[in-house]
Design a protein around this motif. Structure first.
Motif, PDB file in Angstrom:
ATOM      1  N   GLU A  77       5.075 -74.989  35.595  1.00  0.00           N
ATOM      2  CA  GLU A  77       4.478 -73.713  35.203  1.00  0.00           C
ATOM      3  C   GLU A  77       5.562 -72.664  34.943  1.00  0.00           C
ATOM      4  O   GLU A  77       6.668 -72.738  35.494  1.00  0.00           O
ATOM      5  CB  GLU A  77       3.556 -73.204  36.315  1.00  0.00           C
ATOM      6  N   CYS A 121       7.168 -69.214  35.618  1.00  0.00           N
ATOM      7  CA  CYS A 121       7.219 -68.335  36.790  1.00  0.00           C
ATOM      8  C   CYS A 121       6.445 -67.054  36.501  1.00  0.00           C
ATOM      9  O   CYS A 121       6.693 -66.374  35.489  1.00  0.00           O
ATOM     10  CB  CYS A 121       8.670 -68.016  37.141  1.00  0.00           C
ATOM     11  N   ASP A 171      12.031 -65.763  43.008  1.00  0.00           N
ATOM     12  CA  ASP A 171      10.979 -66.778  43.149  1.00  0.00           C
ATOM     13  C   ASP A 171      11.366 -68.110  42.522  1.00  0.00           C
ATOM     14  O   ASP A 171      11.072 -69.177  43.077  1.00  0.00           O
ATOM     15  CB  ASP A 171       9.676 -66.280  42.517  1.00  0.00           C
ATOM     16  N   CYS A 172      11.997 -68.065  41.349  1.00  0.00           N
ATOM     17  CA  CYS A 172      12.335 -69.312  40.644  1.00  0.00           C
ATOM     18  C   CYS A 172      13.828 -69.596  40.642  1.00  0.00           C
ATOM     19  O   CYS A 172      14.270 -70.614  40.088  1.00  0.00           O
ATOM     20  CB  CYS A 172      11.818 -69.280  39.205  1.00  0.00           C
ATOM     21  N   LYS A 187      10.906 -71.181  35.849  1.00  0.00           N
ATOM     22  CA  LYS A 187       9.863 -72.200  35.985  1.00  0.00           C
ATOM     23  C   LYS A 187       9.427 -72.329  37.448  1.00  0.00           C
ATOM     24  O   LYS A 187      10.182 -72.025  38.364  1.00  0.00           O
ATOM     25  CB  LYS A 187      10.375 -73.557  35.487  1.00  0.00           C
ATOM     26  N   HIS A 188       8.209 -72.814  37.587  1.00  0.00           N
ATOM     27  CA  HIS A 188       7.683 -73.102  38.924  1.00  0.00           C
ATOM     28  C   HIS A 188       7.156 -74.526  38.925  1.00  0.00           C
ATOM     29  O   HIS A 188       6.301 -74.895  38.112  1.00  0.00           O
ATOM     30  CB  HIS A 188       6.568 -72.134  39.304  1.00  0.00           C
ATOM     31  N   LYS A 239       5.050 -77.474  40.380  1.00  0.00           N
ATOM     32  CA  LYS A 239       3.905 -77.711  41.264  1.00  0.00           C
ATOM     33  C   LYS A 239       4.201 -78.806  42.279  1.00  0.00           C
ATOM     34  O   LYS A 239       3.979 -78.653  43.471  1.00  0.00           O
ATOM     35  CB  LYS A 239       2.685 -78.112  40.420  1.00  0.00           C
TER      36      LYS A 239
END
Length: 381
Positions: free
Chosen positions: A165, A167, A195-196, A201-202, A204
């Motif tokens: 996903e 970010c 966060d990333c 990108k994140h 899952k």
């Protein structure tokens, strides 16, 4: 800035040096201080980190511009008389970019933040060479380990079949603007997304093979052609054969250094070779042919009569041959004195010594006798 090294001086380049010149200087310094060549040496490890910092800063146009500004305006960080924020009318993102470019290093930002698509690190491997392999050149098989894109997830870090996903915090940019209150007022500064981690990108579900890193260690085998004349400070570099970069970044290089084994008789001095050859007293007095160790074979050489101990003869062109030139072979002769003689040999030697006219046939003895007579009033012979 005051506690940091001057990056130009650290790499030994001028401020107007090109990117290629900076990279070449970096490779030289990185090889010199690489941790693999100095295991356990904390000072070398620290220098290696500083050299990498210098390279990353001076080869990035934005970071270099900010760094150059700091060098030219060292007093700006203490400019307490500016009277508030002189850029308050500009506002918005544009203000953050301009202020970050100029003053980023003073406030810990180091200039405009970057996505985490970093170039992979170099890999250093040492190859052992025999004396002849280094002198004549050879082909070697080199085995080493390096990081490469995970084949299971193709470098994404996500488990095969799952999604990656964008970010939500940085919206895939990997960076975002952060407002800080300082003595100059509110300052917008671009920072790496926490966060990333700058990937944008994140994931899952992480790939079990690489645990989400996108990189795995892999063994590699390459064949290299080593030219004639490789010396102890020589090294070779294969571009892109080092560790893969994170998030699609370019791969680092493979740096090949050499450990040279010594010859039992020949000593090397760049392209020249040196050897000591013991000869008999008879050969030194009367002259004669001797055999001298060379690179591939023994070389015949004629010693003139009356050769003195420690005399060095030059055999031109008998050194190391390369496309850069050819060296010489320096032959130093030393007279071997028998440690034991028979009674008959002793008598003959005494008779020979008595027969030698030292005033005419031995110039060094004659000169020495003249000097002792002048200084002490007595000759030794």
């Amino acid at each position: 800035m005051a506690d940091s090294p001057n990056y130009y001086e650290l790499l030994g380049v001028e401020r107007n040096a090109s990117v290629d010149e900076i990279k070449a200087a970096y490779k030289k310094m990185a090889k010199k201080y690489h941790p693999d060549l100095h295991p356990g040496d904390k000072e070398a490890e620290e220098m290696f980190k500083k050299v990498n910092e210098a390279n990353q800063t001076l080869t990035d146009p934005d970071k270099k511009a900010a760094y150059d500004y700091e060098l030219d305006h060292p007093g700006m960080s203490g400019a307490g008389g500016m009277g508030g924020n002189p850029f308050s009318g500009m506002g918005g993102e544009g203000f953050g970019d301009i202020f970050g470019d100029i003053f980023g290093g003073m406030f810990g930002g180091g200039g405009r933040a970057r996505r985490a698509d970093t170039t992979g690190s170099d890999v250093t491997v040492e190859v052992e060479l025999s004396f002849l392999d280094a002198v004549k050149g050879c082909t070697k098989e080199v085995r080493y380990s390096h990081l490469t894109a995970c084949p299971a997830c193709k470098g994404t870090g996500a488990k095969n079949g799952t999604e990656v996903e964008t970010c939500s915090k940085c919206r895939g940019q990997g960076v975002f603007n952060q407002v800080r209150n300082t003595m100059f007022g509110s300052i917008a500064q671009q920072t790496v997304c926490p966060d990333c981690g700058g990937t944008g990108k994140h994931i899952k579900e992480k790939c079990p093979d690489c645990r989400g890193r996108g990189l795995v260690k892999q063994e590699a085998v390459i064949n290299i052609t080593i030219p004639a004349g490789v010396d102890k400070n020589s090294y070779m570099s294969k571009n892109g054969a080092g560790n893969a970069g994170a998030n699609g970044g370019a791969s680092g290089n493979l740096i090949i250094t050499f450990r040279l084994l010594e010859h039992e008789l020949l000593k090397r001095d760049k392209l020249d070779l040196r050897v000591e050859v013991p000869i008999s007293y008879k050969t030194a007095v009367l002259g004669g042919k001797i055999l001298v160790p060379g690179i591939d074979e023994m070389i015949e050489y004629e010693i003139p009569e009356g050769t003195q101990p420690g005399t060095t003869f030059i055999l031109r062109g008998k050194g190391i041959r390369t496309n850069r030139g050819t060296g010489n072979l320096y032959v130093t002769v030393n007279i071997e004195v028998p440690t034991r003689v028979t009674r008959d040999q002793s008598k003959k030697l005494e008779a020979f010594d008595d027969a030698v006219d030292k005033q005419k046939q031995c110039s060094k003895m004659r000169n020495f006798a003249d000097q002792t007579e002048r200084l002490y009033g007595k000759k030794p012979y």
